[in-house]
Design a protein around this motif. Structure first.
Motif, PDB file in Angstrom:
ATOM      1  N   HIS A 218       0.848  -1.197   0.000  1.00 22.85           N
ATOM      2  CA  HIS A 218       0.000   0.000   0.000  1.00 22.85           C
ATOM      3  C   HIS A 218       0.883   1.247   0.000  1.00 22.85           C
ATOM      4  N   ALA A 219       0.577   2.205  -0.848  1.00 17.11           N
ATOM      5  CA  ALA A 219       1.373   3.428  -0.943  1.00 17.11           C
ATOM      6  C   ALA A 219       0.969   4.421   0.129  1.00 17.11           C
ATOM      7  N   THR A 220       1.950   5.077   0.696  1.00 16.32           N
ATOM      8  CA  THR A 220       1.728   6.140   1.672  1.00 16.32           C
ATOM      9  C   THR A 220       1.683   7.483   0.942  1.00 16.32           C
ATOM     10  N   THR A 221       0.601   8.223   1.115  1.00 15.43           N
ATOM     11  CA  THR A 221       0.545   9.547   0.494  1.00 15.43           C
ATOM     12  C   THR A 221       1.460  10.503   1.241  1.00 15.43           C
ATOM     13  N   TRP A 222       2.080  11.389   0.484  1.00 14.62           N
ATOM     14  CA  TRP A 222       3.026  12.308   1.108  1.00 14.62           C
ATOM     15  C   TRP A 222       3.193  13.529   0.217  1.00 14.62           C
ATOM     16  N   ARG A 223       3.789  14.549   0.758  1.00 15.46           N
ATOM     17  CA  ARG A 223       4.083  15.748  -0.009  1.00 15.46           C
ATOM     18  C   ARG A 223       5.296  16.447   0.576  1.00 15.46           C
ATOM     19  N   SER A 224       5.978  17.185  -0.280  1.00 14.06           N
ATOM     20  CA  SER A 224       7.124  17.983   0.135  1.00 14.06           C
ATOM     21  C   SER A 224       6.675  19.419   0.346  1.00 14.06           C
TER      22      SER A 224
END
Length: 852
Positions: A720-726
């Motif tokens: 499962h992919a973890t959502t993230w942002r910079s």
């Protein structure tokens, strides 16, 4: 006059009363280095002159000397030591700790001693006492070396005593200031063709010329590197004189070092005309030397006689000895040290080939210095604890092997032929089994008591004795097989308490924290409401066996933050590992990282997969009883109000509490679903912690998240992919968008997010900066703090919570975790890895609010 003594020695002062021993000692040695009989009498009896206390006083002096020598500290015995019988005990103490005994005799003359004693009210015993003492000393002067003193300094007048300057020299074997890098070559045994080929492979250029009738070798090493031979340059092979020429040329040029092997020792004795037994290939060398000139034989003899038993190098991190060396012998000097370095240790038995059975000293080695040795030929160079044998039987048709240091890279060339048939066939070193206590089991002494652990990120992390005991309890009763436990994750600190009305935690505080530390960019990662786990997956069974000492049918391991197996059903663990392994294949990770194993930091969902007992046994009963009780109380308040009594305030309060209880009962619903097979699991990787040869703490979080997403793409639906942002912290719009994203996440019941500096490791002016801060949503905090945590009066109290201790622990555990991985990747002994892993678990028992 300057007089040199070894910097590790037992210095025995010899002199009559009044000779000035204590004054001399104070002038030339530190107070901590001096063990004085008079001072010891004062300690045990309050009277430095009490002869009745002498027995106890000398017991104390001996105890101090033993402890100092054990810790490799120069020690000075300040006593009269006039009789041989008095000195014999100090020789024995020095030998026990492999220190060089040094005698310093002070003899200013009888008249001087008598005159000095006259002016000391505690020494009114007449001239006969110093006269007798001086007579004893002078009588035994010539026999001091026979008694065992390695150096003797005699100062025969006041002027000589006053003019003396004592300087300290490292032992001949102590080359800690020589830092390399090194190329260490195993037993050559006259195989010069292979030696030249190996040296060329290592980057050394050998050129042969002539000087008159003499053949001369010149070696150009790679810039900055030093070649080290582990001994046994000669015998058995066809070109022993040429091997000696290369070694001698490099030693003379300062680009090479040689430790003495047992074959050099025997050849040296033969060259000096001593009676030796011709065998084990010595005849080949004798025949080869017969055609050499007297000049060469003389030069070779002097070279061999000057070889050292071992070298202690690279700041104490490396030891090279022909047959190896135990920890307590490294950097010391005695006949026992030399004997062990030359011949190793035997059991006293012989095998079926008539050869001595060698004790496996390396299996029990626990030293911090890496020991590189040879002597016993084997097909492959194998690491055992923190030692490696480089004798791979070149003369027997095997190969010649070198170790690059500090790279720990093995380089070898095959033998051109079999030059000498071994008496005993080469047998491979049996890799340690999982249950091998020398490799796998945690030793109580390594993890008990108060300890200090130095890491690459933080120095002297203190582990309290009571915390060690708590960790020992958990590890010994509940932990999984220790060979897998190469890492435990650190605790994570929450953000500072939000001052915004109605909130306990918000992203603004995380952003402000990192801005204050001059961090310019962070990543915000969704925090899954699952259970944190470590997934160590091997590409194949061969890797599992070779690298982790596991059985061939084990493909890895999955464990919790406390070192317990994550799945109680082994079949479920195997199924998960198979899926992760397949994802790594599909994503090309094995080839990209050039590895046979991966360690992933993940969240495993649902939360109920691990916490079902907690939900059913604690949270759900609390919610049910709260709802039932508050519903009944609210109904009673309303009935009372219907009869005309003023219960509006009470009813409103009960209704508000009931509403919070209902929110509490629903708070964990998004994190709970049935798990009947591996298809019901969701595993979200967010760190690729380590792989063969690399700890990935030097890569930014964007790299970790990118690799995690690639695994999720090919491993769905389980992966499962973890959502993230910079987020740039100087970009107000980006910060506002990240805050809005967090608010949307938690409004859907999400746990919250984790804010991290963009780089995995960041240092500030005051040291390491927090690697991560968690920002949890209001409904998740309701699970943690209770149904009514966000009532205004409760928030007031919670805003006084302190996060300082939690943050200190987070940094210490983070440092210990990475240190454990660095040690494992560097192939240090597993006990060294476990020291750090154990430290993480021990710190987890610190009394800190578990809700933080």
């Amino acid at each position: 006059m300057i007089h040199a003594i070894p910097d590790f020695s037992l210095v025995v002062l010899i002199g009559a009363t009044g000779s000035g021993k204590s004054t001399f000692a104070a002038r030339h040695f530190a107070a901590t280095e001096i063990a004085s009989s008079d001072a010891a009498r004062g300690v045990v009896s309050d009277d430095p002159n009490s002869q009745a206390a002498s027995t106890d006083a000398f017991d104390l002096v001996r105890f101090i000397a033993e402890k100092r020598l054990k810790n490799r500290r120069l020690t000075v015995i300040d006593a009269t030591n006039v009789r041989s019988a008095d000195r014999r005990g100090w020789i024995e103490v020095a030998r026990r700790w492999h220190a060089l005994p040094v005698a310093i005799v002070l003899d200013p003359g009888l008249d001087v001693c008598i005159e000095r004693n006259k002016h000391r009210p505690d020494r009114q015993f007449g001239p006969q006492v110093p006269q007798r003492m001086i007579g004893e000393i002078r009588k035994g002067l010539r026999g001091l070396e026979k008694e065992g003193f390695r150096r003797v300094l005699v100062l025969r007048s006041v002027e000589e005593i006053e003019a003396a300057q004592i300087v300290r020299e490292p032992l001949w074997t102590d080359r800690r200031k020589t830092t390399g890098p090194f190329d260490i070559i195993g037993d050559v045994h006259g195989c010069c063709d292979e030696l030249e080929a190996l040296m060329a492979k290592l980057g050394y250029q050998v050129e042969w010329t002539s000087s008159g009738s003499e053949r001369v070798a010149t070696v150009a090493p790679p810039p900055g590197r030093t070649l080290v031979f582990v001994g046994d340059l000669v015998d058995r092979g066809p070109r022993s004189p040429d091997v000696l020429r290369i070694a001698m040329a490099m030693v003379e040029a300062g680009t090479g070092m040689v430790v003495e092997g047992n074959h050099e020792n025997k050849l040296s004795r033969w060259l000096t005309g001593r009676n030796v037994k011709i065998g084990h290939g010595l005849q080949q060398t004798i025949d080869q030397l017969a055609v050499e000139s007297d000049v060469f034989r003389g030069k070779a003899g002097r070279f061999l006689s000057d070889l050292r038993s071992h070298y202690w190098l690279d700041g104490g991190r490396l030891c090279v000895a022909h047959a190896g060396l135990k920890e307590e012998l490294i950097g010391r000097g005695s006949g026992a040290v030399r004997s062990f370095a030359l011949y190793g240790e035997t059991t006293g038995e012989t095998d079926e080939f008539g050869l001595p059975v060698r004790a496996d000293w390396a299996a029990g080695y626990r030293g911090s210095a890496t020991v590189v040795y040879g002597h016993v030929a084997q097909p492959e160079a194998e690491w055992v604890n923190n030692t490696i044998c480089l004798d791979t039987g070149c003369c027997f048709g095997g190969k010649l092997t070198a170790l690059r240091w500090p790279e720990k890279e093995l380089v070898s060339v095959p033998a051109a032929k079999t030059y000498f048939e071994p008496v005993k066939p080469l047998a491979p070193v049996k890799p340690p089994e999982p249950e091998d206590p020398a490799r796998q089991l945690i030793d109580y002494a390594d993890v008990s008591g108060r300890r200090w652990i130095d890491t690459g990120l933080m120095k002297r992390i203190v582990i309290a004795e009571e915390n060690s005991a708590a960790a020992l309890e958990v590890m010994s009763r509940f932990a999984m097989a220790p060979q897998w436990l190469i890492y435990l994750p650190p605790t994570m600190s929450p953000v500072e308490t939000s001052q915004k009305e109605g909130w306990l935690e918000r992203p603004e505080e995380a952003f402000a924290h990192y801005r204050a530390k001059n961090v310019t960019e962070v990543v915000c990662e969704e925090k899954h409401m699952g259970s944190r786990a470590l997934v160590l997956v091997c590409r194949d069974g061969e890797t599992a066996g070779r690298r982790f000492g596991a059985s061939q049918d084990e493909g890895g391991a999955i464990w919790t933050r406390t070192g317990r197996a994550f799945f109680s059903d082994p079949a479920m663990a195997v199924a998960v590992l198979d899926r992760v392994r397949a994802a790594a294949v599909a994503a090309g990770v094995w080839e990209e990282l050039a590895t046979g194993w991966l360690l992933l930091d993940v969240e495993i969902m649902p939360w109920s997969a691990k916490a079902s007992g907690l939900i059913e046994g604690q949270y759900a009963p609390v919610a049910a009883s709260a709802i039932a009780g508050l519903s009944a109380a609210l109904e009673a308040a309303r009935r009372t109000g219907a009869r005309g009594m003023d219960t509006a305030g009470i009813a409103d309060r009960l209704a508000d509490r009931l509403d919070r209880a209902r929110k509490y009962s629903a708070a964990w619903a998004p994190y709970v679903w049935p798990v009947n097979s591996v298809d019901d699991l969701r595993i979200a990787p967010f760190h690729v912690l380590a792989s063969e040869g690399a700890v990935h703490s030097g890569k930014p979080h964007a790299w970790h998240m990118g690799l995690g997403h690639r695994l999720a793409e090919v491993g769905a639906p389980m992966m499962h992919a973890t959502t993230w942002r910079s987020v740039r912290l100087d970009d107000e719009a980006a910060c506002a968008a990240a805050i809005a994203w967090w608010e949307e996440l938690v409004s859907r019941g999400g746990e919250g997010m984790v804010v991290k500096p963009a780089d995995f490791l960041v240092r500030g002016e005051k040291g390491l900066i927090q690697p991560a801060l968690k920002v949890r949503g209001p409904e998740y905090l309701r699970i943690i703090y209770g149904p009514e945590y966000d009532a205004p009066e409760n928030l007031v109290q919670l805003r006084s919570r302190g996060v300082g201790r939690k943050r200190a622990l987070a940094l210490q555990e983070f440092s210990l975790g990475l240190e454990a991985l660095e040690r494992f990747v560097a192939r240090e002994p597993l006990r060294r890895v476990h020291e750090c892993v154990f430290g993480v678990l021990a710190l987890e028992s610190e009394p800190v609010d578990p809700r933080l």
